[in-house]
Design a protein around this motif. Sequence first.
Motif, PDB file in Angstrom:
ATOM      1  N   THR A 171      -1.501  -2.955  -6.317  1.00 32.18           N
ATOM      2  CA  THR A 171      -1.078  -4.092  -5.495  1.00 32.18           C
ATOM      3  C   THR A 171      -0.621  -3.637  -4.122  1.00 32.18           C
ATOM      4  O   THR A 171      -0.942  -4.265  -3.103  1.00 32.18           O
ATOM      5  N   TYR A 172       0.110  -2.549  -4.087  1.00 30.13           N
ATOM      6  CA  TYR A 172       0.601  -2.050  -2.808  1.00 30.13           C
ATOM      7  C   TYR A 172      -0.566  -1.662  -1.906  1.00 30.13           C
ATOM      8  O   TYR A 172      -0.584  -2.011  -0.714  1.00 30.13           O
ATOM      9  N   LEU A 173      -1.536  -0.947  -2.469  1.00 30.12           N
ATOM     10  CA  LEU A 173      -2.652  -0.461  -1.654  1.00 30.12           C
ATOM     11  C   LEU A 173      -3.586  -1.601  -1.226  1.00 30.12           C
ATOM     12  O   LEU A 173      -4.044  -1.628  -0.078  1.00 30.12           O
ATOM     13  N   GLU A 174      -3.869  -2.530  -2.129  1.00 27.99           N
ATOM     14  CA  GLU A 174      -4.878  -3.551  -1.847  1.00 27.99           C
ATOM     15  C   GLU A 174      -4.313  -4.809  -1.185  1.00 27.99           C
ATOM     16  O   GLU A 174      -5.030  -5.483  -0.444  1.00 27.99           O
ATOM     17  N   ARG A 175      -3.035  -5.111  -1.449  1.00 26.31           N
ATOM     18  CA  ARG A 175      -2.472  -6.353  -0.921  1.00 26.31           C
ATOM     19  C   ARG A 175      -1.398  -6.113   0.127  1.00 26.31           C
ATOM     20  O   ARG A 175      -1.408  -6.709   1.203  1.00 26.31           O
ATOM     21  N   ASP A 176      -0.443  -5.232  -0.182  1.00 24.95           N
ATOM     22  CA  ASP A 176       0.735  -5.107   0.679  1.00 24.95           C
ATOM     23  C   ASP A 176       0.443  -4.400   1.992  1.00 24.95           C
ATOM     24  O   ASP A 176       0.936  -4.813   3.046  1.00 24.95           O
ATOM     25  N   LEU A 177      -0.337  -3.329   1.960  1.00 24.71           N
ATOM     26  CA  LEU A 177      -0.590  -2.581   3.196  1.00 24.71           C
ATOM     27  C   LEU A 177      -1.189  -3.461   4.287  1.00 24.71           C
ATOM     28  O   LEU A 177      -0.717  -3.424   5.429  1.00 24.71           O
ATOM     29  N   PRO A 178      -2.215  -4.278   3.998  1.00 24.90           N
ATOM     30  CA  PRO A 178      -2.728  -5.150   5.061  1.00 24.90           C
ATOM     31  C   PRO A 178      -1.681  -6.157   5.554  1.00 24.90           C
ATOM     32  O   PRO A 178      -1.602  -6.429   6.758  1.00 24.90           O
ATOM     33  N   VAL A 179      -0.884  -6.700   4.627  1.00 23.22           N
ATOM     34  CA  VAL A 179       0.160  -7.648   5.029  1.00 23.22           C
ATOM     35  C   VAL A 179       1.188  -6.965   5.926  1.00 23.22           C
ATOM     36  O   VAL A 179       1.702  -7.547   6.879  1.00 23.22           O
ATOM     37  N   PHE A 180       1.482  -5.705   5.624  1.00 21.97           N
ATOM     38  CA  PHE A 180       2.485  -4.963   6.377  1.00 21.97           C
ATOM     39  C   PHE A 180       1.959  -4.446   7.710  1.00 21.97           C
ATOM     40  O   PHE A 180       2.702  -3.880   8.494  1.00 21.97           O
ATOM     41  N   LEU A 240      -0.948  -2.342   8.175  1.00 26.95           N
ATOM     42  CA  LEU A 240      -1.697  -1.085   8.169  1.00 26.95           C
ATOM     43  C   LEU A 240      -3.084  -1.350   7.593  1.00 26.95           C
ATOM     44  O   LEU A 240      -3.238  -1.589   6.389  1.00 26.95           O
ATOM     45  N   THR A 241      -4.095  -1.298   8.442  1.00 30.38           N
ATOM     46  CA  THR A 241      -5.472  -1.492   8.003  1.00 30.38           C
ATOM     47  C   THR A 241      -6.048  -0.141   7.611  1.00 30.38           C
ATOM     48  O   THR A 241      -6.290   0.717   8.453  1.00 30.38           O
ATOM     49  N   VAL A 242      -6.254   0.047   6.309  1.00 30.83           N
ATOM     50  CA  VAL A 242      -6.759   1.324   5.816  1.00 30.83           C
ATOM     51  C   VAL A 242      -7.520   1.059   4.527  1.00 30.83           C
ATOM     52  O   VAL A 242      -7.181   0.152   3.758  1.00 30.83           O
ATOM     53  N   ASN A 243      -8.551   1.847   4.292  1.00 27.17           N
ATOM     54  CA  ASN A 243      -9.320   1.762   3.058  1.00 27.17           C
ATOM     55  C   ASN A 243      -8.412   2.099   1.868  1.00 27.17           C
ATOM     56  O   ASN A 243      -7.829   3.182   1.824  1.00 27.17           O
ATOM     57  N   PRO A 244      -8.259   1.188   0.882  1.00 27.26           N
ATOM     58  CA  PRO A 244      -7.377   1.474  -0.258  1.00 27.26           C
ATOM     59  C   PRO A 244      -7.750   2.740  -1.016  1.00 27.26           C
ATOM     60  O   PRO A 244      -6.876   3.444  -1.523  1.00 27.26           O
ATOM     61  N   ILE A 245      -9.050   3.041  -1.098  1.00 28.78           N
ATOM     62  CA  ILE A 245      -9.482   4.254  -1.803  1.00 28.78           C
ATOM     63  C   ILE A 245      -9.000   5.498  -1.058  1.00 28.78           C
ATOM     64  O   ILE A 245      -8.533   6.463  -1.666  1.00 28.78           O
ATOM     65  N   LEU A 246      -9.092   5.463   0.277  1.00 27.78           N
ATOM     66  CA  LEU A 246      -8.610   6.581   1.087  1.00 27.78           C
ATOM     67  C   LEU A 246      -7.104   6.754   0.932  1.00 27.78           C
ATOM     68  O   LEU A 246      -6.612   7.882   0.758  1.00 27.78           O
ATOM     69  N   MET A 247      -6.357   5.642   0.970  1.00 29.41           N
ATOM     70  CA  MET A 247      -4.914   5.747   0.842  1.00 29.41           C
ATOM     71  C   MET A 247      -4.514   6.208  -0.554  1.00 29.41           C
ATOM     72  O   MET A 247      -3.558   6.965  -0.713  1.00 29.41           O
ATOM     73  N   ARG A 248      -5.235   5.760  -1.580  1.00 30.49           N
ATOM     74  CA  ARG A 248      -4.952   6.232  -2.940  1.00 30.49           C
ATOM     75  C   ARG A 248      -5.160   7.745  -3.029  1.00 30.49           C
ATOM     76  O   ARG A 248      -4.363   8.459  -3.648  1.00 30.49           O
ATOM     77  N   LYS A 249      -6.203   8.246  -2.381  1.00 23.84           N
ATOM     78  CA  LYS A 249      -6.450   9.684  -2.370  1.00 23.84           C
ATOM     79  C   LYS A 249      -5.320  10.421  -1.650  1.00 23.84           C
ATOM     80  O   LYS A 249      -4.868  11.486  -2.097  1.00 23.84           O
ATOM     81  N   MET A 250      -4.825   9.829  -0.564  1.00 28.55           N
ATOM     82  CA  MET A 250      -3.730  10.454   0.178  1.00 28.55           C
ATOM     83  C   MET A 250      -2.460  10.495  -0.665  1.00 28.55           C
ATOM     84  O   MET A 250      -1.749  11.505  -0.692  1.00 28.55           O
ATOM     85  N   TRP A 251      -2.164   9.391  -1.377  1.00 28.04           N
ATOM     86  CA  TRP A 251      -0.990   9.365  -2.256  1.00 28.04           C
ATOM     87  C   TRP A 251      -1.101  10.443  -3.342  1.00 28.04           C
ATOM     88  O   TRP A 251      -0.132  11.129  -3.650  1.00 28.04           O
ATOM     89  N   THR A 252      -2.289  10.571  -3.919  1.00 25.34           N
ATOM     90  CA  THR A 252      -2.483  11.572  -4.979  1.00 25.34           C
ATOM     91  C   THR A 252      -2.307  12.977  -4.421  1.00 25.34           C
ATOM     92  O   THR A 252      -1.695  13.843  -5.068  1.00 25.34           O
ATOM     93  N   ARG A 298       0.120   9.050  11.526  1.00 25.23           N
ATOM     94  CA  ARG A 298       0.466   7.624  11.606  1.00 25.23           C
ATOM     95  C   ARG A 298       0.648   7.039  10.216  1.00 25.23           C
ATOM     96  O   ARG A 298       1.579   6.269   9.969  1.00 25.23           O
ATOM     97  N   TYR A 299      -0.202   7.434   9.268  1.00 26.38           N
ATOM     98  CA  TYR A 299      -0.078   6.945   7.898  1.00 26.38           C
ATOM     99  C   TYR A 299       1.233   7.415   7.264  1.00 26.38           C
ATOM    100  O   TYR A 299       1.919   6.648   6.588  1.00 26.38           O
TER     101      TYR A 299
END
Length: 391
Positions: free
Chosen positions: A175-184, A186-198, A226-227
């Motif tokens: 939910t955070y990656l797919e919904r919250d980040l755009p609302v907050f 930050l426009t970023v590919n959720p798959i890329l951000m998930r990889k960064m978190w991992t 920036r991320y």
Amino acid sequence: MYIHRRIATELLRLIDQFPVVGIIGPRQVGKTTLARHLMENMNKECIYLDLELPEDQSKLYEPQLYLEQHSEKCIILDEIQQIPELFPVIRGLVDKHRVAGRYIVLGSASPALLRQSSETLAGRIVYKELAPFNLVEIAENYDMTQHWFRGGFPEAFLAMNEEFLRTWTRNFIQTYLERDLPVFGLTVNPILMRKMWTMMAHFHGGIWNASSFSKSLGITVPTVNRYIEFLEAAFIVNRLQPFHLNLKKRLVKSPKIYLRDTGILHYLAGITSFENLQGNVLLGNSWEGYAIEQIKQVLPGEIEAYYYRTHNGTESDLVLARGNIALACIEIKYTASPKPSKGFQIAIEDLKTPANFIITPKSETYPVASNIVVCNLADFLTSHLDAIMRM
């Protein structure tokens, strides 16, 4: 069962002093539960509006008219990032009738939201962060290892079983990656951000190296930075800055990176049980990050947390300082028989700290050297930290 939050008393005091009080923090950290608890302990009538519900949103179709009708009540606006245009309306109404406790606004962590509200309501609002459960809030009734492994988000910490824990954590991250980040913002590919978190999970407790992340993710160094700045502002990541003095030593000057919630850390790292954690290479860094987060949450505003390291191996995992004066050096070890390392002893000599500790999970309190005390984390939070704050 309601678990008392340590900031509740301070929030009630602030509500009696400021027209607008903001409670901020990540989703599902317990802001709504805390707000309802505050309603029961306030001396004025309250109205609660959840701005994610269409029914409550419709009440604010003409926000000025609705809010003016209830000018003598405390209006609690939950998930206010859903209607950011309310901020200038609130400013105007506060300026017309400036009394304490008019509004409590609850917002999920959004750097853009915080900037907007701070600019619009400057001088009218005070913020308090609600973090996940701290050890001092749950130690009386729950085991520390449960808190360390599951993290402090209420639903994860109180999960009835491990299956629900994994499901909740997976859904929170998705939910955070797919919904919250755009609302907050930050426009970023959720798959890329998930990889960064991992990657950050496996890098937990390491010295930040943006170039390494840039190469692995295929994005530029400025984008990586920036991320990470965004994730820190959104209460997901802790960048522990190095402590600098005018010493003639080659100091490490990059921050250390930690995921703030160890439950999220363990999920991303594929650690499925506390027993599994015991044999994992992340064990020491997980304990270190957990202890640092618990300490940072309860520090007063005038005391900052840092780490100290030189290129020749001198190191203190945590340095507590007021301004440029170091008050305490802390070494964090997952062991039952701790001994101060040579690097830690040199760090104490460098910084001339009057209070020094080795923190372990379950040790009794005792001196291990003339200027170093061994203690467990709970005792440090409830006893020794108060003495440091009085220095």
